[in-house]
Design a protein around this motif. Structure first.
Motif, mmCIF file in Angstrom:
data_model
loop_
_atom_site.group_PDB
_atom_site.id
_atom_site.type_symbol
_atom_site.label_atom_id
_atom_site.label_comp_id
_atom_site.label_asym_id
_atom_site.label_seq_id
_atom_site.Cartn_x
_atom_site.Cartn_y
_atom_site.Cartn_z
ATOM 1 N N GLN A 1 0.839 -1.205 0.000
ATOM 2 C CA GLN A 1 0.000 0.000 0.000
ATOM 3 C C GLN A 1 0.872 1.252 0.000
ATOM 4 O O GLN A 1 0.579 2.209 -0.705
ATOM 5 C CB GLN A 1 -0.913 0.028 1.224
ATOM 6 C CG GLN A 1 -2.163 -0.789 1.081
ATOM 7 C CD GLN A 1 -3.088 -0.575 2.263
ATOM 8 O OE1 GLN A 1 -2.678 -0.718 3.410
ATOM 9 N NE2 GLN A 1 -4.334 -0.258 1.981
ATOM 10 N N GLY B 1 1.921 2.285 -3.186
ATOM 11 C CA GLY B 1 0.859 2.817 -4.024
ATOM 12 C C GLY B 1 -0.035 1.788 -4.681
ATOM 13 O O GLY B 1 -0.908 2.141 -5.468
ATOM 14 N N PHE B 2 0.163 0.511 -4.375
ATOM 15 C CA PHE B 2 -0.701 -0.511 -4.969
ATOM 16 C C PHE B 2 -2.084 -0.438 -4.323
ATOM 17 O O PHE B 2 -2.222 -0.173 -3.129
ATOM 18 C CB PHE B 2 -0.122 -1.910 -4.757
ATOM 19 C CG PHE B 2 1.061 -2.217 -5.632
ATOM 20 C CD1 PHE B 2 0.895 -2.549 -6.968
ATOM 21 C CD2 PHE B 2 2.341 -2.158 -5.126
ATOM 22 C CE1 PHE B 2 1.979 -2.829 -7.778
ATOM 23 C CE2 PHE B 2 3.445 -2.435 -5.923
ATOM 24 C CZ PHE B 2 3.265 -2.763 -7.259
ATOM 25 N N THR B 3 -3.115 -0.683 -5.126
ATOM 26 C CA THR B 3 -4.474 -0.751 -4.607
ATOM 27 C C THR B 3 -4.665 -2.100 -3.905
ATOM 28 O O THR B 3 -3.867 -3.029 -4.108
ATOM 29 C CB THR B 3 -5.507 -0.639 -5.741
ATOM 30 O OG1 THR B 3 -5.378 -1.797 -6.589
ATOM 31 C CG2 THR B 3 -5.328 0.639 -6.539
ATOM 32 N N GLU C 1 -4.870 -4.786 -6.488
ATOM 33 C CA GLU C 1 -3.546 -5.144 -7.007
ATOM 34 C C GLU C 1 -2.756 -5.961 -5.991
ATOM 35 O O GLU C 1 -2.034 -6.899 -6.366
ATOM 36 C CB GLU C 1 -2.767 -3.883 -7.386
ATOM 37 C CG GLU C 1 -3.329 -3.163 -8.590
ATOM 38 C CD GLU C 1 -2.739 -1.782 -8.807
ATOM 39 O OE1 GLU C 1 -2.690 -1.351 -9.965
ATOM 40 O OE2 GLU C 1 -2.348 -1.122 -7.812
ATOM 41 N N MET D 1 3.414 -5.117 -13.086
ATOM 42 C CA MET D 1 2.630 -4.333 -12.124
ATOM 43 C C MET D 1 3.505 -3.274 -11.464
ATOM 44 O O MET D 1 3.083 -2.123 -11.290
ATOM 45 C CB MET D 1 1.990 -5.249 -11.079
ATOM 46 C CG MET D 1 0.890 -6.126 -11.642
ATOM 47 S SD MET D 1 0.224 -7.269 -10.410
ATOM 48 C CE MET D 1 -0.668 -6.128 -9.347
ATOM 49 N N ALA D 2 4.724 -3.647 -11.092
ATOM 50 C CA ALA D 2 5.646 -2.695 -10.468
ATOM 51 C C ALA D 2 5.996 -1.577 -11.446
ATOM 52 O O ALA D 2 6.033 -0.401 -11.070
ATOM 53 C CB ALA D 2 6.899 -3.409 -9.989
ATOM 54 N N ARG E 1 3.208 0.864 -11.590
ATOM 55 C CA ARG E 1 3.209 1.748 -10.420
ATOM 56 C C ARG E 1 4.283 2.816 -10.554
ATOM 57 O O ARG E 1 4.072 3.972 -10.214
ATOM 58 C CB ARG E 1 3.446 0.959 -9.122
ATOM 59 C CG ARG E 1 2.239 0.260 -8.574
ATOM 60 C CD ARG E 1 1.066 1.166 -8.233
ATOM 61 N NE ARG E 1 1.451 2.330 -7.465
ATOM 62 C CZ ARG E 1 0.980 3.563 -7.686
ATOM 63 N NH1 ARG E 1 0.117 3.803 -8.623
ATOM 64 N NH2 ARG E 1 1.382 4.573 -6.944
ATOM 65 N N ALA F 1 3.047 5.471 -12.853
ATOM 66 C CA ALA F 1 2.042 6.299 -12.174
ATOM 67 C C ALA F 1 2.707 7.244 -11.170
ATOM 68 O O ALA F 1 2.329 8.411 -11.056
ATOM 69 C CB ALA F 1 1.011 5.420 -11.476
ATOM 70 N N LEU F 2 3.705 6.748 -10.449
ATOM 71 C CA LEU F 2 4.434 7.594 -9.498
ATOM 72 C C LEU F 2 5.190 8.702 -10.218
ATOM 73 O O LEU F 2 5.217 9.847 -9.758
ATOM 74 C CB LEU F 2 5.391 6.756 -8.647
ATOM 75 C CG LEU F 2 4.731 5.851 -7.606
ATOM 76 C CD1 LEU F 2 5.751 4.888 -7.011
ATOM 77 C CD2 LEU F 2 4.057 6.673 -6.518
#
Length: 147
Positions: free
Chosen positions: A62, A65-67, A70, A89-90, A93, A96-97
């Motif tokens: 979390q 930043g993972f939901t 996710e 997935m990383a 993220r 997005a960051l």
């Protein structure tokens, strides 16, 4: 060995008991079987080191930043050892960051200019207050035209 109560588990993970229960409802943490009855007929669920590790994993994911959805997928990937999907997935993220960092940097730069204008400006309305009064609510601060 399962020797922690839910409150001990929560403290170990740096969260509250209701957060542990929330993660259980979301399927991120297992709900252990109830142990033998104690005292007034109630039984206590016991948690172990694996539960504490999972709770710390959830919190750290979390923080990255993972939901919760996710995080659930990452947990499921652990059993399949699908490193490619976890890496993807990383990388998502990270992208997005990077976008958030760019947006925050633009907002910081714009606010810095406004603070400078406020300090060195002459008469008239404060540039900071004027910028917030005239800026549409859906326009990020970094996109506001500074005078």
């Amino acid at each position: 060995m399962s020797d922690m109560t839910i409150s001990t588990l929560a403290r170990a993970g740096g969260v509250g008991v209701e957060t542990v229960r929330f993660y259980q409802r979301k399927g991120l943490l297992e709900v252990p079987e109830q142990g033998p009855a104690h005292g007034h007929g109630g039984s206590i669920r016991r948690y172990g080191a694996a539960d504490a590790r999972r709770l710390r994993f959830i919190r750290q994911a979390q923080a990255a930043g993972f939901t919760l959805e996710e995080i659930g997928e990452l947990i499921a990937l652990d059993s399949t050892q699908d490193r490619a999907r976890a890496r993807s997935m990383a990388q998502g993220r990270i992208a997005a960051l990077d976008a958030q960092i760019a947006q925050l940097t633009a907002a910081r730069d714009a606010l810095s200019r406004l603070a400078h204008d406020c300090e060195h400006g002459g008469a008239g309305p404060c540039p900071i207050i004027a910028a917030f009064e005239t800026r549409p609510c859906d326009t990020p601060l970094g996109e506001h035209q500074v005078r």
